[in-house]
Design a protein around this motif. Structure first.
Motif, PDB file in Angstrom:
ATOM      1  N   MET A   1     -45.813 -20.610  59.370  1.00  0.00           N
ATOM      2  CA  MET A   1     -47.039 -20.261  60.080  1.00  0.00           C
ATOM      3  C   MET A   1     -47.983 -21.464  60.166  1.00  0.00           C
TER       4      MET A   1
ATOM      5  N   THR B   1     -56.422 -20.329  58.756  1.00  0.00           N
ATOM      6  CA  THR B   1     -55.970 -18.952  58.519  1.00  0.00           C
ATOM      7  C   THR B   1     -56.799 -17.944  59.317  1.00  0.00           C
TER       8      THR B   1
ATOM      9  N   VAL C   1     -54.682 -15.397  60.945  1.00  0.00           N
ATOM     10  CA  VAL C   1     -53.704 -14.690  60.113  1.00  0.00           C
ATOM     11  C   VAL C   1     -54.251 -13.307  59.761  1.00  0.00           C
TER      12      VAL C   1
END
Lengths: 334, 334, 334, 334
Positions: A24, A45, A48
């Motif tokens: 990722m 992030t 995410v």
């Protein structure tokens, strides 16, 4: 993002997780201890989904460190955003008072109030055409006729107008409106937010009664991620156990928002308290705490207003509040 | 309705007020005292806007005695309403479990889960196609494809389906859906409620995170006043200071609602707690408190669910909960 | 007080109730209607226990109109109370800043801070000797030694001192303390309040995290009904769902309290927010909203404070806040 | 414990911090990234004050992973604690109902109620002698006389007695009391908790109206750290925005507490709801959710009770509730 693994997670599972996070685009740093093994995920992030990670078999808990919003985040846009409301700037040192009646009732009413608040220093005119009411039996606003009258008052005074949208199907009626308001009850009406992200008008987004500051920013992010970055945030009171005021005005939200976002922050003391004689002290307090603007209900005849009369100021009372707010800001900026 | 007048209100003002209330079809009884003069308004005040009265010049305060809702009010409809969900009755002693995944993900997933929950005793199938998510970057559901798959699972099992609507413009997609859900964040999306009042489908209305029981009933009244009286209420947790569970499940709402309304009340322990291992005790508690139904998230593979995995039960876990709930109800009804 | 009777209450029961209320010195006015019979009780009901009346067999509900507090009530004492804190007046236009460290740590520390805050304009010195801490393992204060050091700082600067009592058994240690503080967690420690009602020292009473404004006034009434009428009220944040600040500072409490009571109101922005950089905007806001004083944490070395360092200002930061507050008050009073 | 360092912290500062944590017996694991450097502290951090660490110059934030309580923590004491209440076991499968009047009023009253609740299956008798009341003008209990009468009822029935302490100075009066109750308003009266930690009697600790589950456990830890490990926890409703019930009974607290602690958990539906007819459904719900006991108000003549009559059951109503609870538990344990 910090990922805490379950006790007893074995090495090859840890390796598989590391590979997964690596795929990722995240770097992984591992801390292993007796009671817990911890993975620190380093990198961007914000996209995410922590729920997804929390679901992974070996994961006990997930804690965010980075904020889950990006376009609204001051870290990525350090400068204050100044929102241009049809020529009237709001934010970044440009302080504005948005004033007017809860509901547009007639051409005389809205034009008279518009002239009065303009004289007293208001920069924008507010007036409700679509009114969210708890009861289906209460007055719901004049709808398209209300917007038509509001635009007449704009023509008469030159003040840009702010009015609330309750359903995207009414968007065409807002073609000449300057700032579109999203009310507290619709702060998480995500379909509406998405559509407003595709318009080119400033959006005044009110904080929901039970919504955190972070959720307010996530709702701004909905609008901004659609392309419309002209969002004005509005604190208007949250719901608590206290019943002496209609809601509890959370003025700490002002400095918190100024830290977390570059978007302007206005405060609505009229709806927050629901009591006209509380508007002056709370307007002063909001200005002193650093608000970029105020939203205040003013009615020519509060005793006979069709809605929210008990919280509306007369034009004379409003002029006094405005004078005090401007004097106070001058002192603070000196 | 009780109207408290200001100190010093003179007799001919009192007479004018009495005439005014009389013209609304209300009888007035007067209590005059040293510190306050009080008018009791007798008659049907459910259509009277207390804001309007509070605005009158001589009025200090207004207190409602009668509830502001009528169609949802048990006083006027003493018998429990039984909502017919395409042949499955809910309410008035007819207890139903609505089970299924948070999101519809694939035909195999939803059909498998549907078969499993049916075996375990569920009466309706739930599955999200439109998903309200705090973040614009999170999975938002399969939309029309999700509804199509849900209907396939219905065809395979015969279970009526419940799924959430987020915008009235999607209504056509819900033509074969059996029960339309309004989510907590849209409980006061009044435009949506009004439109659903013109449909002929049962509406499952979830309580908002910051909404009182009375506001829930007022939102039901919005739907009912449009002509659709088939409303199922759903308690799913309210927002409080406690963070150990996602929200605080307010089970006292069950007996309170049973007193105030004839509409059925279901409870969603999955969303309220956000923790799969809390679902069983809270499902038992809700059934013991007299809920007319439960709404429970079940997923074939909770660890890899695209949303809300941490709160989903496996089919085996669900079967155990259902067995316990049925046994408990049998004992209580014995 | 309004007493709503049950439907179906017969005439001789109504007569008996009227006699009963009459025997309490109250006049009764009756309103009879189809859905409800209402009794208005006129006279001094501040000493009447509404629970007791609600228990009476024919009573459906009781609503207070008069407030349940008397000595704290502005209706009976219209003039602002000025509390004399060993020569420093607080209230009724006398604005004071109470500043100092959360905990007294050493003679050098407390004396240095006292000198600094005095220079910056503080009128009273605060410093904790007995510290209520959530954890039994956290630093609990220097106790009697803390009070001894605080009195040394008083001797060195002439500033009257404010410090918290946690148990009445420590009262002897407070003989030379000028103002005794009751912390938020003890706001409803009624035994403590009763005992403090028999002392002759000003009491600074902090609002509890979950306590309404009315409950704060009832706790003041506990102290005042014992004979000690020198009570200073302190708003310090309430507990809500918002977690961005430690608590939510309820500044609307200032104008509400000024309406309801003659007692002075101070605000503690340090404990409310828990964040040093929020203290300045919230101190300004509190002053602008009409507070009679502020309570601010100042530490010589916040990074190494033994408690609450993250919310403490340095002496320099405090001086800047004080300057701004004084300037702002001058503008508002002009 | 996770310590997040400020951006820009240099290596030798990181080294010094690592040494510092090492000196506290903790192992440190480091994760360095572009946006944050993170230290994982591994070892026993239950005695570490996170405030102190948050104060350190380079620290941006601290997140606990380990709970801050030790003696109350199920991780360290996996087996359920069974509290012996003068021969009546509570916890670990031993379910008990504690019943009796809010206030002890007379020998006849308390003895009669004791006999009735014993017949119906109650294991302990409750009765208030010291009553915390919001108003100084409300009935405050019979004090020592109340305890004397309670002990007479104990002698007559053999039921161990539970009664509330409001000030440690009254401890001598509790010599023959079996279980000492700490009321919700005193849950964070830390001086009282410390003293009770030195007694040898079971303590029934009620959750405060605005206190989290973790704070409840920290207050239990205060008592336990003094040496008295016989603590019974009691959920009795928290304060929220909802006003239909007096407080909001947080039944999710039962499974949460069972996970986090080995101490028994009882539920008081009478105080939580404040409405007698809500006691039965909420008692059933609490039992179904896994409570170890119930605390229920029973009065011979609720209409004329000196306090809290509206929430009290008659002996007949109580017997019906008890029968239902026992039946329900039998089903769940089958």
């Amino acid at each position: 993002m910090i990922v805490i693994l379950k006790q007893g997670t074995v090495q090859n599972e840890i390796d598989r997780l590391s590979d997964f996070f690596g795929s990722m685009g995240l770097k992984v740093h591992l801390s292993e201890g007796e009671h817990a093994t911890i993975m620190g995920l380093i990198g961007d992030t914000s996209l995410v989904d922590p729920d997804m990670i929390a679901n992974l078999e070996q994961v006990e808990a997930v804690r965010r460190i980075q904020e889950p919003y990006k376009k609204a985040n001051r870290k990525f846009t350090p400068e204050d955003t100044v929102v241009d409301c049809s020529g009237v700037p709001l934010g970044g040192g440009n302080f504005q008072i948005i004033a007017g009646p809860c509901s547009v009732e007639s051409e005389e009413q809205i034009t008279f109030v518009a002239q009065e608040v303009k004289k007293a220093g208001a920069g924008l005119l507010r007036g409700g055409a679509f009114k969210p009411r708890t009861s289906p039996y209460a007055f719901q606003g004049l709808h398209d006729e209300g917007i038509r009258l509001l635009l007449k008052a704009k023509a008469a005074t030159g003040l840009p107008v702010v009015t609330e949208i309750m359903d995207i199907k009414h968007l065409d009626l807002f073609a000449d409106v300057d700032v579109i308001q999203v009310g507290a009850r619709n702060m998480q009406n995500f379909e509406l937010l998405k559509e407003l992200g595709h318009t080119d008008k400033p959006i005044l987004l009110k904080r929901g009664l039970a919504n955190t500051i972070q959720e307010l920013l996530m709702s701004a992010e909905y609008i901004m991620s659609g392309g419309n970055e002209r969002v004005i945030l509005c604190e208007r009171g949250i719901r608590t156990f206290e019943t002496a005021t209609r809601n509890t005005l959370d003025l700490s939200a002002i400095p918190v928002l100024h830290e977390k976002t570059h978007l302007p922050v206005v405060v609505d003391p009229s709806h927050a308290t629901g009591i006209a004689r509380m508007v002056k002290p709370m307007a002063f307090a909001a200005a002193a705490a650093g608000a970029d603007g105020l939203m205040i209900e003013v009615h020519n005849d509060p005793r006979h207003a069709l809605c929210d009369g008990p919280q509306s100021l007369t034009p004379e009372e409003f002029a006094e509040v405005a004078r005090g707010v401007f004097a106070l800001r001058e002192t603070l900026n000196a």
